[in-house]
Design an enzyme around this catalytic site. Structure first.
Site, mmCIF file in Angstrom:
data_model
loop_
_atom_site.group_PDB
_atom_site.id
_atom_site.type_symbol
_atom_site.label_atom_id
_atom_site.label_comp_id
_atom_site.label_asym_id
_atom_site.label_seq_id
_atom_site.Cartn_x
_atom_site.Cartn_y
_atom_site.Cartn_z
ATOM 1 N N ASP A 148 -7.818 8.534 0.647
ATOM 2 C CA ASP A 148 -8.460 7.636 1.333
ATOM 3 C C ASP A 148 -8.098 7.845 2.975
ATOM 4 O O ASP A 148 -8.734 7.129 3.819
ATOM 5 C CB ASP A 148 -7.927 5.953 1.409
ATOM 6 C CG ASP A 148 -8.516 5.622 -0.152
ATOM 7 O OD1 ASP A 148 -9.633 6.081 -0.537
ATOM 8 O OD2 ASP A 148 -8.119 4.465 -0.203
ATOM 9 N N GLN A 201 -3.926 7.947 -3.676
ATOM 10 C CA GLN A 201 -4.339 7.284 -2.468
ATOM 11 C C GLN A 201 -4.357 8.016 -1.224
ATOM 12 O O GLN A 201 -5.241 7.596 -0.224
ATOM 13 C CB GLN A 201 -3.160 6.276 -2.080
ATOM 14 C CG GLN A 201 -3.782 4.781 -1.512
ATOM 15 C CD GLN A 201 -4.671 4.280 -2.643
ATOM 16 O OE1 GLN A 201 -5.978 4.226 -2.589
ATOM 17 N NE2 GLN A 201 -4.108 3.959 -3.853
ATOM 18 N N SER A 223 -7.834 1.479 3.863
ATOM 19 C CA SER A 223 -8.135 0.948 2.593
ATOM 20 C C SER A 223 -9.515 0.245 3.020
ATOM 21 O O SER A 223 -9.742 -0.143 3.991
ATOM 22 C CB SER A 223 -7.231 0.034 1.865
ATOM 23 O OG SER A 223 -7.921 -0.662 0.941
ATOM 24 N N SER A 224 -10.262 -0.091 1.889
ATOM 25 C CA SER A 224 -11.491 -1.227 1.888
ATOM 26 C C SER A 224 -11.147 -2.348 1.306
ATOM 27 O O SER A 224 -12.314 -3.205 0.977
ATOM 28 C CB SER A 224 -12.556 -0.446 1.437
ATOM 29 O OG SER A 224 -13.014 0.522 2.058
ATOM 30 N N THR A 282 -4.527 -0.766 -6.678
ATOM 31 C CA THR A 282 -5.231 0.393 -7.100
ATOM 32 C C THR A 282 -4.230 1.587 -7.344
ATOM 33 O O THR A 282 -3.165 1.686 -6.708
ATOM 34 C CB THR A 282 -6.286 0.926 -5.939
ATOM 35 O OG1 THR A 282 -6.921 1.821 -6.344
ATOM 36 C CG2 THR A 282 -5.836 1.103 -4.741
ATOM 37 N N ARG A 305 0.831 -1.135 -0.110
ATOM 38 C CA ARG A 305 0.079 0.015 -0.126
ATOM 39 C C ARG A 305 1.010 1.454 0.088
ATOM 40 O O ARG A 305 2.133 1.221 0.661
ATOM 41 C CB ARG A 305 -0.675 -0.083 1.187
ATOM 42 C CG ARG A 305 -1.834 1.053 1.569
ATOM 43 C CD ARG A 305 -2.848 1.163 0.971
ATOM 44 N NE ARG A 305 -4.149 1.912 1.215
ATOM 45 C CZ ARG A 305 -5.197 2.291 0.563
ATOM 46 N NH1 ARG A 305 -5.429 1.703 -0.696
ATOM 47 N NH2 ARG A 305 -6.042 2.986 1.135
ATOM 48 N N GLY A 323 -13.825 -0.945 -5.803
ATOM 49 C CA GLY A 323 -15.238 -0.214 -5.599
ATOM 50 C C GLY A 323 -15.486 0.449 -4.462
ATOM 51 O O GLY A 323 -16.394 0.780 -3.633
ATOM 52 N N GLY A 324 -14.178 1.146 -3.893
ATOM 53 C CA GLY A 324 -13.983 1.885 -2.859
ATOM 54 C C GLY A 324 -14.664 1.144 -1.495
ATOM 55 O O GLY A 324 -14.445 0.147 -1.204
ATOM 56 N N THR A 357 -10.242 -0.480 -7.263
ATOM 57 C CA THR A 357 -9.002 -1.075 -7.647
ATOM 58 C C THR A 357 -9.084 -1.856 -8.795
ATOM 59 O O THR A 357 -9.993 -1.973 -9.190
ATOM 60 C CB THR A 357 -8.923 -0.723 -6.236
ATOM 61 O OG1 THR A 357 -9.123 0.605 -6.356
ATOM 62 C CG2 THR A 357 -8.365 -1.244 -5.341
HETATM 63 N N1 GLU Z 1 -8.582 3.391 -2.643
HETATM 64 C C1 GLU Z 1 -9.675 2.330 -2.468
HETATM 65 C C2 GLU Z 1 -9.083 1.577 -1.148
HETATM 66 O O1 GLU Z 1 -8.097 1.053 -0.988
HETATM 67 C C3 GLU Z 1 -9.913 1.475 -3.530
HETATM 68 C C4 GLU Z 1 -10.665 2.414 -4.614
HETATM 69 C C5 GLU Z 1 -11.806 1.853 -5.268
HETATM 70 O O2 GLU Z 1 -11.758 0.537 -5.351
HETATM 71 O O3 GLU Z 1 -12.440 2.465 -6.010
HETATM 72 O O4 GLU Z 1 -9.991 1.079 -0.601
#
Ligand code: GLU
Length: 612
Positions: A467, A464, A486-487, A443, A146, A508-509, A425
């Site tokens: 986030d 990043q 992160s997710s 991502t 990351r 998908g955030g 991502t």
């Molecule tokens: N940056 C996000 C994360 O680390 C992912 C971004 C996304 O999937 O749209 O959770």
């Protein structure tokens, strides 16, 4: 950590693309897109190549004869293995490396670099991610590559004197202050050195990506739309990005056009020849810092030189007897995935119709409870001592949540997981018939990252930092060297006896872990095939005023009657688009009882599984 473990044969990959990009009105009109696509696909390698070399052959197209994204034909089946990723060219790259004698980690690295070429809006050299490696003999290793905050950046760097995010609220998602120190190249090299087979060279692993960047690939309808959406950035403050993703006539690349990026091919070849050093301390590092300085970022050469990959312990639990292995902090994903599944376990989800009022209500309440905990507790465990991971993944704690769920929509506050402390991502997974599995999500955060691209080197720098919370009081505020929360949730599911069952991940955030939870439950509880579980419409709720977000277009979605029933329970209902990328883009592989591996890919984007 083990070298030379059994050759891995199946590979599934999905890469994150975000819903957070700054969209500008499309300015490009379609060229003779339809004819071009069909002809180019059939004629790849011949006259469709225009003035350059012949594009790399494409074995399957995500676009139909009308220029529309196909919503079917995404599965790939194999007795030896499957490669499934967010782009068919990347799946092809993985298969090639396997055929040349590489193991699944080698193949995964090939897919990762190839995705950086053919799906540049989602991940690439300027980004980072997570890789989970599960071996047939039961070892799990988690590689965290990351991005981290530059040392000189803190919670106030992007705030103005009124405490507002500078540049009209975009300083954390566009331009220099949005960029975290990239981890992908370090992560891929770490994975190769420690988990690769040693039977294929770095050059062999990177060659498919180099070929794609040099010879070119066919742009899809989906990617063209992505470029269209960022046309404003590309013709405005970020002309270097435009130099890579707008055609010579200044219009966005269209479905069927051949896109080449010789600058990126050069960077990839430099890494193939010299390893990660050239990126972190050499010529590429100099170019990165020079460009970031133009956009008022605070990253230095020291930040790049100091970047370190971390090995971490994955989070684990069970769901109705199946073993779940997933992504630990600095992702919140695996922890909250487990929290959600632990709550669902208190219900007979299998008896509920998917996306019925009862079903959508239960998932909505469960998601909101998890998001309340996330906001209160989750941050980088390297910086925050008291993240209650044990409590958040405890089944008795989950029972306190299910005990609070009623038949009405509620606002959720965080619970008290600390009382149960006693006692992750684009995403890809690799699995073989012996039971070795690798799953990765990586991502550059928003679509096209920070929009800052490195001139002459052909890649995009992440945003990043987006986030992190902009609240200086948050557990997830910016500190130098800290990982943004992160997710991402690359996940492995094993049968009760430890044999492999499934692997999956998605972009998908913040929709990531709710999406992974829905797909796991649909397979285990609702007995859907993995492809069906991925294709069918999804829902989301994180406790904001939008309430339950539901998807149109995809089969099995929330219908009008269900909308009314949920409104009667107090839910606000928000319809999203058809086949909406908002809900992610899942790729996964499942092991069938007869030993066959079936790869599945999400029809919301360009994913395709290929088996052999
Ligand atoms: N940056 C996000 C994360 O680390 C992912 C971004 C996304 O999937 O749209 O959770």
């Amino acid at each position: 950590m083990k070298k030379n473990w059994t050759k891995l044969l199946a590979l599934s990959m999905s890469f994150t693309l975000t819903g957070c990009g700054t969209a500008s009105p499309p300015a490009a009109e379609s060229s003779a897109a339809v004819e071009t696509t069909v002809q180019a696909t059939e004629a790849a390698g011949t006259e469709a190549s225009g003035n350059g070399p012949a594009p790399v052959e494409q074995v399957w197209s995500p676009v139909d004869e009308n220029g529309q994204t196909k919503r079917d034909d995404r599965e790939g089946t194999g007795e030896n293995g499957v490669v499934t990723s967010a782009n068919v060219y990347a799946s092809q790259a993985g298969l090639k490396v396997l055929e040349e004698g590489g193991n699944a980690v080698d193949a995964a690295i090939a897919v990762s670099y190839a995705l950086g070429v053919v799906e540049p809006q989602a991940s690439g050299l300027g980004g980072g991610g997570f890789m989970l490696v599960h071996t047939a003999d039961g070892d799990d290793s988690f590689i965290d590559y990351r991005e981290v905050a530059p040392a000189a950046q803190d919670a106030y760097s992007w705030l103005d004197e009124n405490g507002e995010v500078k540049n009209g609220g975009t300083a954390n998602s566009r331009g220099g202050l949005a960029i975290g120190v990239p981890g992908e190249v370090a992560g891929m090299e770490y994975a190769r050195e420690n988990f690769g087979s040693g039977k294929v060279t770095r050059q062999q692993i990177m060659q498919p990506a180099i070929d794609l960047a040099t010879q070119g690939y066919l742009v899809s309808t989906y990617q063209s739309q992505q470029i269209n959406d960022h046309y404003g950035d590309m013709t405005g403050d970020y002309p270097v990005l435009g130099s890579y993703y707008l055609r010579e006539d200044g219009l966005p690349y269209q479905n069927g056009d051949v896109l080449r990026n010789p600058d990126l091919a050069k960077s990839l070849q430099m890494i193939a020849t010299n390893g990660a050093e050239v990126f972190y301390t050499g010529e590429i590092a100099d170019a990165i810092i020079a460009e970031i300085e133009k956009y008022e970022g605070l990253m230095t050469k020291e930040d790049l030189a100091n970047y370190k990959v971390n090995m971490r312990e994955p989070v684990r639990s069970t769901y109705r007897g199946y073993k779940i292995i997933s992504c630990p902090p600095p992702s919140s994903g695996g922890t909250h995935l487990i929290e959600i599944l632990n709550v669902l376990e208190n219900y007979d989800v299998g008896s509920m119709e998917v996306n019925s009022p009862e079903y959508a209500h239960l998932f909505s309440e469960t998601f909101k409870a998890a998001f309340a905990d996330r906001a209160a507790y989750m941050g980088d465990t390297d910086f925050i001592d008291n993240v209650p991971l044990v409590g958040l993944t405890n089944k008795d704690y989950a029972k306190t949540i299910s005990d609070k769920i009623t038949d009405q929509c509620q606002k959720w506050q965080e619970g008290d997981p600390k009382a149960y402390e006693g006692n992750s991502t684009t995403s890809f997974s690799v699995a073989d018939k012996e039971g070795n599995i690798v799953t990765v999500t990586q991502t550059i955060e928003c679509s096209f990252g920070s929009a800052v691209a490195v001139p002459e080197y052909g890649f995009i720098l992440n945003d990043q930092m987006h986030d992190f919370s902009t609240d200086p009081e948050s557990v997830n505020c910016v500190e130098g060297g800290k990982h943004p929360l992160s997710s991402m949730s690359p996940t492995v599911v094993l049968n009760e006896d430890g044999t492999p069952f499934m692997t999956l991940g998605t972009p998908g955030g913040v929709r990531i872990f709710p999406t992974v939870a829905q797909v796991i439950s649909r397979v285990i509880d609702s007995k859907m095939s993995l492809q069906e579980a991925i294709t069918n419409a999804r829902i989301f709720d994180n406790g904001t005023d939008d309430g339950i977000c539901y998807e149109l277009g995809a089969p099995g979605g929330v219908d009008e009657e269900t909308v009314k029933a949920l409104e009667a329970m107090g839910h606000t209902m928000t319809a999203k688009g058809e086949w909406d990328m908002f809900f992610g883009g899942v790729q996964g592989v499942i092991y069938m009882d007869d030993g066959t591996l079936v790869g599945a890919a999400d029809p919301r984007r360009d994913g395709k599984a290929l088996g052999y």
